[in-house]
Write a protein that holds these residues in place. Structure first.
Motif, PDB file in Angstrom:
ATOM      1  N   LEU A   1       0.817  -1.210   0.000  1.00 44.87           N
ATOM      2  CA  LEU A   1       0.000   0.000   0.000  1.00 44.87           C
ATOM      3  C   LEU A   1       0.857   1.269   0.000  1.00 44.87           C
ATOM      4  CD1 LEU A   1      -2.931   1.130   0.277  1.00 44.87           C
ATOM      5  CD2 LEU A   1      -2.620   1.032   2.751  1.00 44.87           C
ATOM      6  N   PHE A   2       2.136   1.150   0.373  1.00 48.07           N
ATOM      7  CA  PHE A   2       2.932   2.339   0.661  1.00 48.07           C
ATOM      8  C   PHE A   2       4.087   2.537  -0.322  1.00 48.07           C
ATOM      9  CE2 PHE A   2       1.227   0.753   4.674  1.00 48.07           C
ATOM     10  CZ  PHE A   2       0.538   1.881   5.121  1.00 48.07           C
ATOM     11  N   GLN A   3       4.301   3.792  -0.644  1.00 47.83           N
ATOM     12  CA  GLN A   3       5.558   4.192  -1.266  1.00 47.83           C
ATOM     13  C   GLN A   3       6.593   4.461  -0.179  1.00 47.83           C
ATOM     14  OE1 GLN A   3       5.273   7.637  -3.784  1.00 47.83           O
ATOM     15  NE2 GLN A   3       7.309   7.354  -4.627  1.00 47.83           N
ATOM     16  N   VAL A   4       6.151   5.096   0.924  1.00 48.77           N
ATOM     17  CA  VAL A   4       6.970   5.265   2.129  1.00 48.77           C
ATOM     18  C   VAL A   4       6.163   4.709   3.297  1.00 48.77           C
ATOM     19  CG1 VAL A   4       8.111   6.891   3.669  1.00 48.77           C
ATOM     20  CG2 VAL A   4       8.103   7.321   1.197  1.00 48.77           C
ATOM     21  N   THR A   5       6.686   3.689   3.962  1.00 47.63           N
ATOM     22  CA  THR A   5       5.969   3.089   5.082  1.00 47.63           C
ATOM     23  C   THR A   5       5.899   4.069   6.255  1.00 47.63           C
ATOM     24  OG1 THR A   5       8.033   2.084   5.856  1.00 47.63           O
ATOM     25  CG2 THR A   5       6.609   0.753   4.438  1.00 47.63           C
ATOM     26  N   PRO A   6       4.914   3.892   7.158  1.00 49.60           N
ATOM     27  CA  PRO A   6       4.734   4.860   8.249  1.00 49.60           C
ATOM     28  C   PRO A   6       5.980   5.067   9.099  1.00 49.60           C
ATOM     29  CG  PRO A   6       2.804   3.461   8.048  1.00 49.60           C
ATOM     30  CD  PRO A   6       3.833   2.884   7.114  1.00 49.60           C
ATOM     31  N   ILE A   7       6.247   6.336   9.398  1.00 51.33           N
ATOM     32  CA  ILE A   7       7.362   6.758  10.252  1.00 51.33           C
ATOM     33  C   ILE A   7       6.788   7.627  11.363  1.00 51.33           C
ATOM     34  CG2 ILE A   7       9.515   8.066  10.348  1.00 51.33           C
ATOM     35  CD1 ILE A   7       9.830   7.497   7.340  1.00 51.33           C
ATOM     36  N   VAL A   8       7.179   7.345  12.606  1.00 49.58           N
ATOM     37  CA  VAL A   8       6.729   8.128  13.757  1.00 49.58           C
ATOM     38  C   VAL A   8       7.948   8.762  14.413  1.00 49.58           C
ATOM     39  CG1 VAL A   8       5.500   8.105  15.947  1.00 49.58           C
ATOM     40  CG2 VAL A   8       4.782   6.569  14.106  1.00 49.58           C
ATOM     41  N   ASP A   9       7.881  10.057  14.657  1.00 52.51           N
ATOM     42  CA  ASP A   9       8.953  10.786  15.336  1.00 52.51           C
ATOM     43  C   ASP A   9       8.696  10.741  16.843  1.00 52.51           C
ATOM     44  OD1 ASP A   9      10.739  12.574  16.407  1.00 52.51           O
ATOM     45  OD2 ASP A   9      10.438  14.108  14.876  1.00 52.51           O
ATOM     46  N   PRO A  10       9.559  10.058  17.622  1.00 55.96           N
ATOM     47  CA  PRO A  10       9.292   9.935  19.062  1.00 55.96           C
ATOM     48  C   PRO A  10       9.463  11.245  19.827  1.00 55.96           C
ATOM     49  CG  PRO A  10      11.430   8.996  18.520  1.00 55.96           C
ATOM     50  CD  PRO A  10      10.766   9.328  17.212  1.00 55.96           C
ATOM     51  N   SER A  11      10.100  12.242  19.229  1.00 52.10           N
ATOM     52  CA  SER A  11      10.262  13.515  19.929  1.00 52.10           C
ATOM     53  C   SER A  11       9.033  14.409  19.804  1.00 52.10           C
ATOM     54  CB  SER A  11      11.489  14.262  19.388  1.00 52.10           C
ATOM     55  OG  SER A  11      11.322  14.586  18.015  1.00 52.10           O
ATOM     56  N   SER A  12       8.241  14.216  18.734  1.00 52.53           N
ATOM     57  CA  SER A  12       7.060  15.065  18.499  1.00 52.53           C
ATOM     58  C   SER A  12       5.766  14.282  18.367  1.00 52.53           C
ATOM     59  CB  SER A  12       7.264  15.892  17.223  1.00 52.53           C
ATOM     60  OG  SER A  12       7.397  15.032  16.093  1.00 52.53           O
ATOM     61  N   GLY A  13       5.867  12.982  18.074  1.00 53.37           N
ATOM     62  CA  GLY A  13       4.667  12.185  17.822  1.00 53.37           C
ATOM     63  C   GLY A  13       4.131  12.325  16.419  1.00 53.37           C
TER      64      GLY A  13
END
Length: 271
Positions: free
Chosen positions: A103-115
Motif C-alpha cells: 500500500l505504501f511508497q513510504v511506510t509509516p514513520i513516527v517521530d518519538p520527539s514530536s509524535g
C-alpha cells in the motif's frame, strides 16, 4: 514491605516501585523469655535497572487511495522513557509488522520527539494496512527485571477508493459539424487506482495505456449526435456522465434562386 527476618534466619523485603539506593538495617533477636541479642547491622543496596518506556498510539489514519504523502502532526503522544532517573534516555520507534506493505511508497514513520506521523500511499493502490509498533529506549537490559521496550500497539492506515474516475473528450470538439456517417472519438481519462472500462454512448472504447488516452473508432453519427462518456474504475466507482459534446450535421446546400425581387411596400426580399 519489610525487611523482615523469619525464625529460620530468612530475610524478606519488597522494594518500593522505582526505588533504588542503599540502607542500613539493624536486627535484634529476642527470645521467649524477653532476652535479646546484641544488635546486628547489615546493609541492603538496591541497584537501579532500566524500566520500560511508554507511549500512546494515535488513531487510525483514513486517506484517499493513491493520495500520495501524508503528514499528521502530534499523532502519537505521552512518550516517556521511564521514571525520573531515566529522563535522559533516548527513544526510538520500532515497526514490528505491516500487514500490507504494497500500500505504501513510504511506510509509516513516527517521530518519538514530536509524535508526528508520516507516510506515503503508493499511486494506484487502495486498501488498508495494520501497523504494529513499539518504543525502545537506550537504557540497556543489564540487571534483573530490566526492560527497554514498551508494550506493542497497533493502528490502521485505511485508503479506500471512493472518488469516481474522470474523462474528457478531446475530439470532436463540442458543436462540430460534419456530414460523415461515422466519427472517430478520442480523449483522456484518469483515476487514482485505475480505469476499468470506458464507453461512448454505451459503445466500448479501446486503449493501450490504461485509458490515460482512449479512442472509439467508427462511432455512428447522424444529423445531430450527443456523445456521452461513461466509465468505471477498478474499485467499481461508476461515472455515468463524465463528459458530453454535441456534433451537428453539415451545413445545408445554398439556395440557387431563379429570380430575385424586392418589395418596397413591405420591405421584403422575394425569390
Amino acid at each position: 514491605f519489610g525487611p523482615t527476618v523469619d525464625g529460620f534466619g530468612g530475610l524478606s523485603f519488597l522494594p518500593a516501585e522505582d526505588a533504588y539506593g542503599g540502607t542500613d538495617v539493624t536486627v535484634i533477636l529476642r527470645g521467649p523469655d524477653g532476652q535479646s541479642t546484641e544488635p546486628v547491622t547489615m546493609r541492603i543496596d538496591i541497584t537501579p535497572v532500566n524500566d520500560p518506556p511508554s507511549f500512546v498510539v494515535g488513531p487510525d489514519a483514513v486517506v484517499e487511495a493513491g493520495s500520495g504523502s501524508h503528514f499528521i502532526p502530534q499523532w502519537a503522544s505521552s512518550f516517556s522513557p521511564g521514571p525520573e532517573n531515566e529522563a535522559s534516555q533516548e527513544l526510538s520507534i520500532v515497526i514490528e509488522s505491516n500487514t500490507n506493505p504494497e500500500l505504501f511508497q513510504v511506510t509509516p514513520i513516527v517521530d518519538p520527539s514530536s509524535g508526528d506521523l508520516y507516510f506515503s500511499v503508493l499511486e494506484a493502490a487502495a486498501g488498508e494496512a495494520t501497523i504494529t509498533l513499539r518504543v525502545e529506549d537506550d537504557g540497556g537490559l543489564s540487571g534483573l527485571g530490566a526492560e527497554n521496550a514498551s508494550e506493542s500497539a497497533s493502528f490502521k492506515v485505511i485508503a479506500p477508493d471512493s472518488v469516481p474516475p474522470t474523462a474528457t473528450i478531446l475530439y470532436p470538439p463540442d458543436g462540430a459539424k460534419t456530414d460523415a456517417d461515422s466519427l472517430l472519438v478520442r480523449g483522456t481519462a484518469y483515476d487514482a487506482v485505475g480505469v476499468d472500462f470506458l464507453r461512448v454512448n454505451g459503445l466500448h472504447a479501446s486503449s493501450d495505456d490504461g485509458f490515460e488516452t482512449w479512442v472509439r473508432e467508427s462511432f455512428p453519427a447522424g444529423l445531430a449526435s450527443s456523445l456521452t462518456i461513461q466509465l468505471s474504475d477498478v474499485s467499481g466507482n461508476f461515472e455515468p456522465v463524465a463528459d458530453n459534446v454535441t456534433v451537428h450535421g453539415g451545413q445545408p446546400l445554398p439556395v440557387q434562386p431563379h429570380s430575385v425581387a424586392y418589395d418596397l411596400s413591405r420591405g421584403r426580399l422575394i425569390f
